[in-house]
Design an enzyme around this catalytic site. Sequence first.
Site, PDB file in Angstrom:
ATOM      1  N   VAL A  69      -1.557  10.409  -3.096  1.00 34.38           N
ATOM      2  CA  VAL A  69      -1.082   9.478  -4.117  1.00 34.38           C
ATOM      3  C   VAL A  69      -0.170   8.490  -3.407  1.00 34.38           C
ATOM      4  CG1 VAL A  69      -1.323  11.001  -6.115  1.00 34.38           C
ATOM      5  CG2 VAL A  69       0.783  11.062  -4.776  1.00 34.38           C
ATOM      6  N   SER A  70      -0.144   7.262  -3.901  1.00 31.23           N
ATOM      7  CA  SER A  70       0.587   6.203  -3.207  1.00 31.23           C
ATOM      8  C   SER A  70       2.085   6.242  -3.443  1.00 31.23           C
ATOM      9  CB  SER A  70       0.049   4.834  -3.622  1.00 31.23           C
ATOM     10  OG  SER A  70      -1.296   4.734  -3.250  1.00 31.23           O
ATOM     11  N   THR A  71       2.502   6.672  -4.618  1.00 29.46           N
ATOM     12  CA  THR A  71       3.930   6.679  -4.934  1.00 29.46           C
ATOM     13  C   THR A  71       4.315   8.003  -5.575  1.00 29.46           C
ATOM     14  OG1 THR A  71       3.656   5.821  -7.181  1.00 29.46           O
ATOM     15  CG2 THR A  71       3.867   4.193  -5.418  1.00 29.46           C
TER      16      THR A  71
END
Length: 188
Positions: free
Chosen positions: A10-12
């Site tokens: 996941v990016s964040t």
Amino acid sequence: MGEVLGYARVSTTDQDARLLHDALHKSGCVRVFTDTASGTLAHREQFARLSDQLRDGDTLVVWRLDRLGRSVSHLIEQLEDLQDRGVGFVSIQEAIDTTTPGGRLVFHVFSALAQFERDLIVERTTAGLAAARARGRVGGRPKKLSEQQVDTARALYESGSVSVAQIGRILGVSRSTIYRALDSKSIQ
């Protein structure tokens, strides 16, 4: 038959990896490694740990292709590395499974497209450089020393009264620039 291991990214920290974990466990993954990092980062700690644990006969499962690679060429590079190590690859959303003949076909089509893209880039770059040369443009960095300065450096060097470091200080360049200029002048 080896282990089935999952990779989620996941990016964040605001994003929730539970959807990915659920899908990966449903696909038979015995362990899931998760990174919280941008897809543009070259090094991902959990992916590195996962990669170290993958063995011949294992299968790596991801929810989507974009969770694994930063770009098409990076993704192909990752998949080729897995293939070379005897590790299968499954992408749930794109229904790619390199442990099957159809999945290997899709992988090879992707590889061919990535190679085609690399070849086109090289071809365009070569054509662009040739066109620039035809217009009289010379590539590369500008020379630090003019021909007259090179002649001065050569004369000072041959006199033996001045060191290369001193010549560099006089002309405002480094010793290595002086050495390169003296070498290029002796070659011509």
